[in-house]
Write an enzyme that holds these catalytic residues in place. Structure first.
Site, mmCIF file in Angstrom:
data_model
loop_
_atom_site.group_PDB
_atom_site.id
_atom_site.type_symbol
_atom_site.label_atom_id
_atom_site.label_comp_id
_atom_site.label_asym_id
_atom_site.label_seq_id
_atom_site.Cartn_x
_atom_site.Cartn_y
_atom_site.Cartn_z
ATOM 1 N N LYS A 31 0.459 -1.305 -0.360
ATOM 2 C CA LYS A 31 0.269 -0.130 0.545
ATOM 3 C C LYS A 31 0.876 1.290 0.504
ATOM 4 O O LYS A 31 0.733 2.384 -1.144
ATOM 5 C CB LYS A 31 -1.301 -0.133 0.842
ATOM 6 C CG LYS A 31 -1.447 1.103 1.462
ATOM 7 C CD LYS A 31 -2.147 1.469 2.678
ATOM 8 C CE LYS A 31 -1.756 1.730 4.085
ATOM 9 N NZ LYS A 31 -1.423 3.223 4.312
ATOM 10 N N ASN A 32 2.150 0.809 0.953
ATOM 11 C CA ASN A 32 2.736 2.392 0.755
ATOM 12 C C ASN A 32 3.670 2.718 0.155
ATOM 13 O O ASN A 32 4.227 3.748 -0.389
ATOM 14 C CB ASN A 32 3.559 2.498 2.429
ATOM 15 C CG ASN A 32 2.809 2.478 3.693
ATOM 16 O OD1 ASN A 32 0.987 2.924 3.738
ATOM 17 N ND2 ASN A 32 3.184 2.555 4.765
ATOM 18 N N ARG A 57 -4.331 10.586 4.827
ATOM 19 C CA ARG A 57 -3.151 12.052 4.872
ATOM 20 C C ARG A 57 -2.725 11.669 3.339
ATOM 21 O O ARG A 57 -2.185 12.831 2.704
ATOM 22 C CB ARG A 57 -1.878 12.062 6.126
ATOM 23 C CG ARG A 57 -2.198 11.801 7.312
ATOM 24 C CD ARG A 57 -1.610 12.034 9.012
ATOM 25 N NE ARG A 57 0.007 12.709 8.168
ATOM 26 C CZ ARG A 57 -0.056 13.915 7.633
ATOM 27 N NH1 ARG A 57 -1.074 14.753 8.722
ATOM 28 N NH2 ARG A 57 1.025 13.693 7.546
ATOM 29 N N CYS A 69 -3.716 12.607 13.126
ATOM 30 C CA CYS A 69 -4.584 11.873 13.653
ATOM 31 C C CYS A 69 -4.348 11.145 14.827
ATOM 32 O O CYS A 69 -3.449 11.712 15.122
ATOM 33 C CB CYS A 69 -3.506 10.921 12.324
ATOM 34 S SG CYS A 69 -2.102 10.146 12.532
ATOM 35 N N ARG A 82 1.676 15.011 12.740
ATOM 36 C CA ARG A 82 1.962 14.335 11.702
ATOM 37 C C ARG A 82 2.262 16.425 10.883
ATOM 38 O O ARG A 82 1.494 15.861 9.730
ATOM 39 C CB ARG A 82 1.844 13.409 11.218
ATOM 40 C CG ARG A 82 1.764 12.426 12.243
ATOM 41 C CD ARG A 82 0.922 11.388 11.605
ATOM 42 N NE ARG A 82 1.304 10.714 10.187
ATOM 43 C CZ ARG A 82 1.156 9.289 9.524
ATOM 44 N NH1 ARG A 82 0.046 8.417 9.813
ATOM 45 N NH2 ARG A 82 2.146 8.956 8.546
ATOM 46 N N ASP A 95 6.446 0.828 11.992
ATOM 47 C CA ASP A 95 4.878 0.267 11.552
ATOM 48 C C ASP A 95 4.677 -0.814 11.836
ATOM 49 O O ASP A 95 3.635 -1.623 11.785
ATOM 50 C CB ASP A 95 5.118 0.406 9.612
ATOM 51 C CG ASP A 95 3.631 1.681 8.907
ATOM 52 O OD1 ASP A 95 3.859 2.599 9.819
ATOM 53 O OD2 ASP A 95 4.108 2.565 8.217
ATOM 54 N N ARG A 103 -8.117 -0.723 6.369
ATOM 55 C CA ARG A 103 -6.674 0.361 5.225
ATOM 56 C C ARG A 103 -5.592 0.014 5.262
ATOM 57 O O ARG A 103 -5.224 -0.121 3.964
ATOM 58 C CB ARG A 103 -6.875 1.712 6.127
ATOM 59 C CG ARG A 103 -7.451 2.669 6.447
ATOM 60 C CD ARG A 103 -7.329 3.568 6.801
ATOM 61 N NE ARG A 103 -5.652 4.130 6.705
ATOM 62 C CZ ARG A 103 -5.425 4.283 7.444
ATOM 63 N NH1 ARG A 103 -4.862 4.893 8.800
ATOM 64 N NH2 ARG A 103 -4.018 5.197 6.894
HETATM 65 C C1 UD1 Z 1 4.596 7.036 6.141
HETATM 66 C C2 UD1 Z 1 3.994 5.600 5.921
HETATM 67 C C3 UD1 Z 1 3.852 5.500 7.720
HETATM 68 C C4 UD1 Z 1 4.809 5.062 8.160
HETATM 69 C C5 UD1 Z 1 5.753 6.553 8.337
HETATM 70 C C6 UD1 Z 1 6.995 6.181 8.971
HETATM 71 C C7 UD1 Z 1 3.402 6.316 3.459
HETATM 72 C C8 UD1 Z 1 1.760 6.178 3.210
HETATM 73 N N1 UD1 Z 1 3.353 5.516 4.844
HETATM 74 O O1 UD1 Z 1 4.498 7.992 6.493
HETATM 75 O O2 UD1 Z 1 2.904 4.240 7.068
HETATM 76 O O3 UD1 Z 1 4.512 4.943 9.606
HETATM 77 O O4 UD1 Z 1 5.877 6.604 6.872
HETATM 78 O O5 UD1 Z 1 8.022 5.455 8.500
HETATM 79 O O6 UD1 Z 1 4.275 5.655 3.294
HETATM 80 N N2 UD1 Z 1 6.985 15.135 10.364
HETATM 81 C C9 UD1 Z 1 7.136 16.196 10.325
HETATM 82 N N3 UD1 Z 1 7.381 17.622 9.051
HETATM 83 C C10 UD1 Z 1 6.969 16.640 7.941
HETATM 84 C C11 UD1 Z 1 6.416 15.446 7.599
HETATM 85 C C12 UD1 Z 1 6.749 14.300 9.022
HETATM 86 O O7 UD1 Z 1 7.583 16.674 11.370
HETATM 87 O O8 UD1 Z 1 6.338 17.528 6.651
HETATM 88 C C13 UD1 Z 1 7.986 14.042 10.693
HETATM 89 C C14 UD1 Z 1 5.942 13.469 11.248
HETATM 90 O O9 UD1 Z 1 5.063 14.013 12.495
HETATM 91 C C15 UD1 Z 1 6.478 11.726 11.867
HETATM 92 C C16 UD1 Z 1 7.653 11.656 10.913
HETATM 93 O O10 UD1 Z 1 8.379 13.194 10.861
HETATM 94 O O11 UD1 Z 1 6.655 11.878 13.568
HETATM 95 C C17 UD1 Z 1 7.832 11.179 10.168
HETATM 96 O O12 UD1 Z 1 6.824 11.494 9.263
HETATM 97 P P1 UD1 Z 1 6.536 10.508 7.528
HETATM 98 O O13 UD1 Z 1 8.276 10.441 7.828
HETATM 99 O O14 UD1 Z 1 6.572 11.520 6.615
HETATM 100 O O15 UD1 Z 1 6.191 9.550 7.293
HETATM 101 P P2 UD1 Z 1 4.818 9.723 6.341
HETATM 102 O O16 UD1 Z 1 5.192 10.224 5.278
HETATM 103 O O17 UD1 Z 1 3.804 10.650 6.613
#
Ligand code: UD1
Length: 416
Positions: free
Chosen positions: A22-23, A92, A116, A121, A303, A395
């Site tokens: 999915k990711n 998201r 969330c 996030r 995850d 999901r």
């Molecule tokens: C993706 C995965 C999710 C996984 C996560 C971490 C998908 C669809 N989802 O989520 O399943 O748990 O990676 O491996 O691929 N952050 C910030 N600012 C930003 C972006 C992120 O502070 O602009 C922080 C987030 O709040 C979080 C951390 O960075 O604490 C990791 O987030 P991120 O790696 O961006 O995860 P996702 O891409 O949302």
């Protein structure tokens, strides 16, 4: 509302086939917006998040022709640059359309995803670095308004290797003038998959698999056919399930190298595993406690944290699990406690006293991976566990009740 009923304890056997990730598919689906040629994605898993992304693409004017689980996309008629609140609030990952919309239409209006259950996030890493690529960004009325007369390549250094930001910036770089270099890029296998998909259409992404991605802007992309990698998180969930139930079973159709850290950790606990090129076989093993710290890839994946906590409640000895990626990702803890687990949370860590017998109780899913942890614990618990709010599970886990039934578990999806 859908519920899952699990009768435990279970002993599993046989083989389970892992679905495409999915990711990996979510950003790949967003990347469809980049090309006006036809693209076919094969074996798209039947998941709520995938459906949400398909709806989003259709709302933007993309034609999606379904042939079973293969879908052919035609984004030549892309007509809207807006991702509405109604869709973004449910997923998201909708934020992934930002980079492609800017590339293709020069503008995007995307609802702010908000927080969330597992954390606040923010999306500052996406937005701050897009600004470096000549994008004007304004936040108004709960939306991100982004506009550019042309994207320009830039050297961007991420303050944290965010998976989503790396993917968004990579997609923004595809048509940008010149070269985009992403330093401190996330290295999750799903990012490599997005890069491989884009390159299969004619993009020029290099440095794949490293923390320094280089994207040379191109003028156009072609069409093509692609299938995403196997879902390493789904695979880890079943492997942990096999070990928790002391089962001999095979988890296949994924690359075990993508789970290196998890498998190493399990083996360190005493897990007997046969690791092949595209499968892992579990054997009944006596396991002891462990110390787990979640980190960006290649570290232990956040995850898989909830599923690992479920495992550690039933092994001999004590364990310590620290969550470093999300600030509120222990919502499975009170639910696992209802099943008889002994877990104490201390800030961003949990201390687990293992070896307690689990017994059935009504429990509630709070987020996707927490739900998987509850199913695993229920497989070990004596009696009938009713798991509520399984829409979280739907999901990200394709056909979970059916896959577990095939392995011999008494698992039923009911609507009541
Ligand atoms: C993706 C995965 C999710 C996984 C996560 C971490 C998908 C669809 N989802 O989520 O399943 O748990 O990676 O491996 O691929 N952050 C910030 N600012 C930003 C972006 C992120 O502070 O602009 C922080 C987030 O709040 C979080 C951390 O960075 O604490 C990791 O987030 P991120 O790696 O961006 O995860 P996702 O891409 O949302």
């Amino acid at each position: 509302m859908d519920k899952i009923i699990v009768k435990g304890p279970a002993r599993l056997s046989g083989e389970v086939e892992i679905s495409p990730a999915k990711n990996a598919y979510l950003p790949i689906l967003a990347a469809i917006l980049l090309t006006d040629k036809k693209v076919t994605l094969t074996n798209l898993p039947k998941l709520r998040d995938i459906n949400t992304m398909l709806k989003l693409l259709e709302m933007m004017g993309v034609e999606c022709n379904r042939d079973g689980k293969n879908v052919t996309f035609d984004a030549s008629s892309l007509s809207s640059h807006e991702a509405t609140y109604e869709l973004v609030k449910t997923m998201r990952a909708s934020i992934f359309v930002l980079g492609p919309l800017l590339s293709r239409l020069g503008k995007a209006k995307v609802s702010l995803p908000g927080g969330c259950a597992i954390g606040t996030r923010p999306i500052d890493i996406h937005l701050d670095n897009l600004e470096k690529m000549n994008v004007k960004i304004e936040m108004k009325n709960g939306f991100v308004f982004a506009e550019t007369d042309h994207l320009t390549g830039a050297l961007v250094k991420l303050k944290f290797p965010s998976v989503g930001a790396t993917e968004n910036l990579m997609m923004a770089g595809v048509f940008a003038d010149g070269q985009t270099i992403i330093e401190n890029a996330a290295m999750e296998p799903e990012i490599d998959d997005l890069a491989n998909f884009l390159n299969s259409l004619g993009a020029k992404v290099s440095g794949i698999g490293t923390s320094r991605l280089v994207i040379d802007g191109v003028k156009e992309l072609n069409g093509g056919t692609y299938q995403a990698i196997g879902d390493r998180i789904e695979a880890a969930t079943y492997i942990i399930g096999g070990l928790m139930t002391k089962s001999e079973m095979t988890v296949k159709n994924f690359n075990p190298k993508h789970l290196f850290n998890v498998l190493e950790n399990l083996q360190g606990m005493g897990a007997k595993l046969e690791i092949g090129d595209n499968y892992v076989k579990t054997y009944p093993s006596s396991l002891k406690g462990s110390k787990v710290i979640t980190e960006p890839f290649p570290g232990f994946p956040t995850d898989v944290q909830a599923q690992m906590v479920a495992l550690l409640t039933v092994v001999e000895g004590n364990s310590l699990v620290t969550e470093n990626i999300f600030e509120n990702r222990f919502m499975h803890v009170p639910e696992l406690t209802r099943l008889g687990a002994s877990i104490e949370q201390l800030g961003s860590s949990v201390f687990i006293e293992g070896g307690r017998p689990l017994t059935a109780a009504p429990v509630m899913c709070t987020d996707l991976r927490a739900s998987a942890a509850l199913v695993l614990a229920a497989l070990c618990a004596y009696g009938e566990t009713k798991i509520d709010r399984v829409y979280h599970l739907q999901r990200g886990y394709e056909d979970l009740p059916e896959k577990l039934q095939k392995l011999g578990a008494h698992v039923e999806l009911v609507n009541e």
